[in-house]
Design a protein around this motif. Structure first.
Motif, short mmCIF file in Angstrom:
data_model
loop_
_atom_site.label_atom_id
_atom_site.label_comp_id
_atom_site.label_asym_id
_atom_site.label_seq_id
_atom_site.Cartn_x
_atom_site.Cartn_y
_atom_site.Cartn_z
N THR A 14 -8.27 44.54 60.91
CA THR A 14 -7.01 45.29 60.84
C THR A 14 -7.23 46.60 60.10
O THR A 14 -6.78 47.65 60.54
N LEU A 15 -7.94 46.53 58.98
CA LEU A 15 -8.20 47.72 58.18
C LEU A 15 -9.01 48.74 58.99
O LEU A 15 -8.70 49.93 58.98
N ALA A 16 -10.01 48.26 59.70
CA ALA A 16 -10.85 49.15 60.51
C ALA A 16 -10.02 49.80 61.61
O ALA A 16 -10.18 50.99 61.90
N LEU A 17 -9.13 49.01 62.20
CA LEU A 17 -8.28 49.53 63.28
C LEU A 17 -7.34 50.61 62.74
O LEU A 17 -7.20 51.67 63.33
N VAL A 18 -6.73 50.34 61.59
CA VAL A 18 -5.82 51.31 60.97
C VAL A 18 -6.57 52.59 60.65
O VAL A 18 -6.09 53.69 60.90
N ALA A 19 -7.78 52.44 60.09
CA ALA A 19 -8.58 53.61 59.73
C ALA A 19 -8.91 54.42 60.97
O ALA A 19 -8.84 55.65 60.96
N ARG A 20 -9.26 53.72 62.05
CA ARG A 20 -9.62 54.41 63.29
C ARG A 20 -8.42 55.15 63.88
O ARG A 20 -8.54 56.31 64.29
N VAL A 21 -7.27 54.49 63.89
CA VAL A 21 -6.06 55.10 64.45
C VAL A 21 -5.63 56.31 63.63
O VAL A 21 -5.30 57.35 64.19
N SER A 22 -5.68 56.19 62.30
CA SER A 22 -5.28 57.32 61.46
C SER A 22 -6.26 58.48 61.61
O SER A 22 -5.85 59.64 61.63
N ALA A 23 -7.54 58.17 61.74
CA ALA A 23 -8.54 59.23 61.93
C ALA A 23 -8.31 59.93 63.27
O ALA A 23 -8.41 61.15 63.37
N LEU A 24 -7.97 59.15 64.29
CA LEU A 24 -7.72 59.71 65.62
C LEU A 24 -6.50 60.61 65.60
O LEU A 24 -6.55 61.74 66.10
N SER A 25 -5.41 60.13 64.98
CA SER A 25 -4.19 60.94 64.93
C SER A 25 -4.41 62.20 64.10
O SER A 25 -3.91 63.27 64.45
N PHE A 26 -5.18 62.10 63.02
CA PHE A 26 -5.49 63.28 62.22
C PHE A 26 -6.27 64.30 63.05
O PHE A 26 -5.99 65.48 63.01
N GLY A 27 -7.21 63.81 63.85
CA GLY A 27 -8.00 64.69 64.70
C GLY A 27 -7.14 65.41 65.72
O GLY A 27 -7.32 66.60 65.96
N ILE A 28 -6.18 64.69 66.29
CA ILE A 28 -5.30 65.28 67.30
C ILE A 28 -4.42 66.36 66.66
O ILE A 28 -4.29 67.46 67.19
N VAL A 29 -3.85 66.04 65.50
CA VAL A 29 -2.98 67.00 64.81
C VAL A 29 -3.77 68.23 64.40
O VAL A 29 -3.35 69.36 64.63
N TYR A 30 -4.95 68.01 63.80
CA TYR A 30 -5.81 69.11 63.36
C TYR A 30 -6.19 70.00 64.54
O TYR A 30 -6.14 71.22 64.45
N GLY A 31 -6.54 69.37 65.66
CA GLY A 31 -6.93 70.12 66.85
C GLY A 31 -5.80 70.99 67.39
O GLY A 31 -6.01 72.14 67.71
N SER A 32 -4.59 70.42 67.44
CA SER A 32 -3.46 71.19 67.98
C SER A 32 -3.09 72.34 67.06
O SER A 32 -2.75 73.43 67.52
N VAL A 33 -3.17 72.12 65.75
CA VAL A 33 -2.86 73.18 64.79
C VAL A 33 -3.89 74.30 64.92
O VAL A 33 -3.54 75.48 64.95
N LYS A 34 -5.15 73.93 65.02
CA LYS A 34 -6.22 74.92 65.15
C LYS A 34 -6.03 75.73 66.43
O LYS A 34 -6.21 76.94 66.45
#
Length: 53
Positions: A13-33
């Motif tokens: 569960t922890l690994a899944l949460v970490a992966r999902v949050s990392a993915l969403s951060f990447g998407i947000v960062y990419g769109s802002v950039k």
């Protein structure tokens, strides 16, 4: 119910949460950039058109 066997057994569960949050951060960062880059390109075009006139 026991956690499914695998490399993340126990902390799956922890690994899944970490992966999902990392993915969403990447998407947000990419769109802002992308927005920043587009805004920079627009301002450069405006400056160039001013120079030509």
């Amino acid at each position: 119910m026991a956690p499914p066997p695998g490399p993340y057994s126990g902390t799956s569960t922890l690994a899944l949460v970490a992966r999902v949050s990392a993915l969403s951060f990447g998407i947000v960062y990419g769109s802002v950039k992308l927005k920043i880059l587009k805004a920079k390109a627009k301002s450069q075009k405006k400056a160039e058109s001013k120079e030509h006139h």
